[in-house]
Every structure is written in C-alpha cells, then in structure tokens.
Design a protein around this motif. Sequence first.
Motif, short mmCIF file in Angstrom:
data_model
loop_
_atom_site.label_atom_id
_atom_site.label_comp_id
_atom_site.label_asym_id
_atom_site.label_seq_id
_atom_site.Cartn_x
_atom_site.Cartn_y
_atom_site.Cartn_z
N LYS A 139 0.77 -1.42 -0.12
CA LYS A 139 -0.19 -0.43 0.05
C LYS A 139 1.17 1.39 -0.02
N ASP A 140 1.99 1.20 0.73
CA ASP A 140 2.39 2.38 0.84
C ASP A 140 3.84 2.42 -0.75
N ILE A 141 4.30 1.67 -1.38
CA ILE A 141 5.12 1.37 -2.79
C ILE A 141 3.43 2.20 -3.62
N VAL A 142 2.43 1.76 -3.31
CA VAL A 142 0.64 1.98 -4.15
C VAL A 142 0.58 3.87 -3.82
N SER A 143 0.83 3.99 -3.29
CA SER A 143 0.61 5.74 -2.67
C SER A 143 1.81 6.38 -3.42
N LEU A 144 2.59 6.19 -2.82
CA LEU A 144 4.30 6.64 -3.29
C LEU A 144 4.46 6.88 -4.91
N LEU A 145 3.74 6.13 -5.39
CA LEU A 145 3.82 5.66 -7.30
C LEU A 145 2.68 6.79 -7.97
N ARG A 146 1.80 6.81 -7.53
CA ARG A 146 0.27 7.20 -7.45
C ARG A 146 -0.28 8.53 -7.12
N THR A 147 0.55 9.10 -6.12
CA THR A 147 0.23 10.34 -4.91
C THR A 147 1.16 11.37 -5.73
N GLY A 148 2.50 10.14 -5.12
CA GLY A 148 4.07 11.12 -5.18
C GLY A 148 4.31 11.43 -3.26
N VAL A 149 3.24 10.61 -2.11
CA VAL A 149 3.73 10.85 -0.83
C VAL A 149 2.87 9.61 -0.48
N SER A 150 3.39 8.95 1.23
CA SER A 150 3.28 7.56 1.63
C SER A 150 4.26 7.90 3.05
N GLN A 151 3.44 7.14 4.05
CA GLN A 151 4.07 7.24 5.18
C GLN A 151 5.25 6.69 5.49
N ARG A 152 6.07 6.13 4.04
CA ARG A 152 7.10 5.52 3.88
C ARG A 152 8.20 7.02 3.88
N GLY A 153 7.65 8.18 2.98
CA GLY A 153 8.74 8.94 2.10
C GLY A 153 7.71 9.64 1.00
N VAL A 154 8.39 10.70 0.14
CA VAL A 154 7.53 11.78 -0.81
C VAL A 154 8.95 11.55 -1.90
N VAL A 155 7.93 11.79 -3.40
CA VAL A 155 9.47 12.03 -3.66
C VAL A 155 9.61 13.50 -4.37
N PHE A 156 10.46 14.00 -5.16
CA PHE A 156 10.71 14.79 -5.42
C PHE A 156 12.17 14.88 -6.51
N GLY A 157 12.25 16.09 -7.28
CA GLY A 157 13.12 15.61 -8.21
C GLY A 157 12.55 14.67 -9.21
N PRO A 158 13.54 14.61 -10.22
CA PRO A 158 13.01 14.37 -11.52
C PRO A 158 11.18 13.25 -11.41
#
Length: 434
Positions: free
Chosen positions: A256-275
């Motif tokens: 669920k955290d991997i899905v959230s990160l890929l889907r929205t860019g944020v998750s309980q484990r971290g967020v994405v920035f940059g490219p």
Amino acid sequence: MKRKSLFALSAAIVAVVGAVAALAPVLWSGLDALHIGEALAAGPTDEANLIKRGEYLARAGDCFACHTVRGGKLFAGGLAMATPFGTLYTPNITPDDQYGIGKWSADDFYRAMHTGHSKDGSLLYPAFPFASYTKVTRADVDALYAFLRSVPPANVPSRPHELRFPFSNRNLLIGWRTLFFREGEFAPDPTKSVEWNRGAYLVDGLGHCAMCHTSINMVGGPVNSAAFGGGLIPLQNWYAPSLTSGEGGLGDWDIKDIVSLLRTGVSQRGVVFGPMADVVHNSLQYLSDEDIRAMATYLKTLPQKSEAPETTQMETSEAFGGELLQQGEKIYRDQCAKCHADNGLGMPPNYPPLANNQSIQMHSAVNPIRMVLNGGYPPSTDRNPRPYGMPPFAQSLSNQEVAAVVTFIRMSWGNKGRPVSPQQVAELRSAPLD
C-alpha cells in the motif's frame, strides 16, 4: 579531504528520459501470463477505443513530457537533452507529412520502437530508450501509433542534434548496440503470477525505469550486473536510489505504501522530489489502480544485486564530522523540528519522516542536500492536489550550515549515513533546479 572512486557517469546519450520511470500500461483484466501476446492482439478493433488506449499508453509512457516543449505544440518535439557529448533534441512525432511521422506506416513505427531504426534505416540514439521499448507488444505499439496519428499535425521541423565529433557519427552506435541491445518482446515468467508479470512488463518495457535506476559505464551502457542498483542521473544532479538494497529497496515496504508513493508521490514511508516527482505528475498518476499495484508487486520482489559504483563523495575527518553533527543539531531544532519533529518521525504523509528514511542515509548525499538548498514540492496529483512543500534554505544557511544539518539528519535517530562536507554543498548550490 579525499575522494572515493569516481562513478562512471559519462553515458550521455541515455541521460534524460524523465525521469525515470513512466510506464506503459495495457488493461489485462486477469489474462493468463502465458498468452499475453495472443490476448492483446485480440484487443479492441474499434478505432475510437484503440486511440483511447493509445492515449493511455502515451500518457503512461511520458511521451508528452519528452516530445512537448512548454508552451509549444503537442508532440512537436524540440526538448533539449543536455549530455556530456552535446545536446540532443526530441523529434516531432505528430502526423505531419513534412516534419513528423505522417508518412510512417505502422510497420515503420514498430521498427523504431522494436529495433531502434528510423524510417530511413538510420540508427536512433539510445536517449530514445528502444532497448526497453523492444519489449513492448505489437498490439500496444499499434495502439500508440493510432493515437499519435490522431493528434493535430504540427508543421514544426525537428531541431538537429548538436553532438561533438565523433559522437555525431551514428555509425558508432553499431558498437553500442552490439554490447548493450538485445531485441525481443517481453516474455512472461510462467512461474510468476499474472500480476507480477504485468508489473514486470510495465517496469521493464515502455516504463524504462532502469534507465535512471541503473548506473552506466564509460561507454554509455547500463551496468547490467547492478540492474536497479541506483546511480547519479547524468547532468541532472539527482541521485536515483538503488531499488535492490537497503539504500532504497522496497522489499520491506507494504504494498500500500509503494502504491501510494507511485500514485500520489507521497506515502507513510516518504515522498518523491526531483525527476521522480515529474514522472508521478506527468505519468504515474494516470495509471489504473491495477497497473500501479502490479508495478508495486514487481518492484517489491526485485532481487538483491551488486550496487552501483560509488559516486564521487567528499569525506570529512572524524573530528570535523563531529563538529558538524553538533552544529546541525541546533539548526535542526530551530529550523526543521516544527515539521519533522524532534524525534525525526515527522507527520506523514504531509511531512515525511527523516528517521529510518532510506533516501536520507544513502551513500550519496546529493538528494537531501538539494532539498535543504532548494526546497520543493511533491507532485500535485488528482489524489493529492495540494501537496505540502518544503521551503528553500539556500539564502539563509551557509554551505557549512547546510552540511551540518544534513549531517545531523543522516546520523541521528538510528540513521547510518555519513557526514556531509561543505564542499559537496558548494558544488550543488549552483546546480540546475530541473
């Protein structure tokens, strides 16, 4: 100070594709993995449905981002891709007869995707990731072709590449292809589930995720022995983390955290920035829930492999590292704790945790340094339209102060990162923001 081994980051021709990682979907609906090609070939024949499916593929494959200049005509090309060997420009792929692909047949288009040859037979530079696209099924390529034929033609000439000699000689690509290109569509693994095979097809095919997450050698080829082992993205000054180890691997993440990160860019484990934020914004948020979960399932099972060669890293002495740690603790309390908490646990998903955050303690400190200097936002997505951001501190903190606070967060709360030198900060302070 001393420098560690230099990461071979010369591979200019594969330098930019946005990142990193946009994916090519096809709606499988539980198809047997052993009959992928047959099932997809029997897909919709209605032209409107085919075009709609091709649009989904184009959006998921991030074709929009690479082939459309901001403010320019859709798919008219012209995006500059800076490389150590010169500058490449993306071509016009609208159905314009003079400058686009208007006179290309479906076979011509498939040959480019599958073999890396243009309509006239010339070799394409691997900035166009045909080494990944060769895995895409003919049915998907035909759908993408149908969509591109449906967009308005743009009478805009493709800008010629500006590569230094001898890199402007395409015949040199023969050697590159011999070493690093293997033609062939995706072959499903019959020992794996349909969902896993779907994810593998997306990640390894049109998604070309390995282009950013696999290091490259001195001749511009991927280090396949360290596939997905991470590496510095050439000329972008962002580090794509390893997906096969504790550095950035997803093996201990919940799906669920991997899905959230890929889907929205944020998750309980971290967020994405940059490219990667661009990839989520332009591409991944448009994938179906089934496709995102399939990709997450595959990524979670990537095997442990040898890591990428270490990037150049300025090391501090043990004594100076201790001084930075003490200085950084005070800066953190004053500037960072309000959002990320005294214990580094943050308030996820809006304010990500820094404690036990893999991206904070990677060997390369490029990403946390850039975030402190420049700040930034996760991508704005349909399911997270107003993301919380981080302010820049480049104007208020000196190079040593930035090094100190990054050192503190890399070495506190059980994190196992190493100290950061002010020289590293100085090198990144003037780095381009994109």
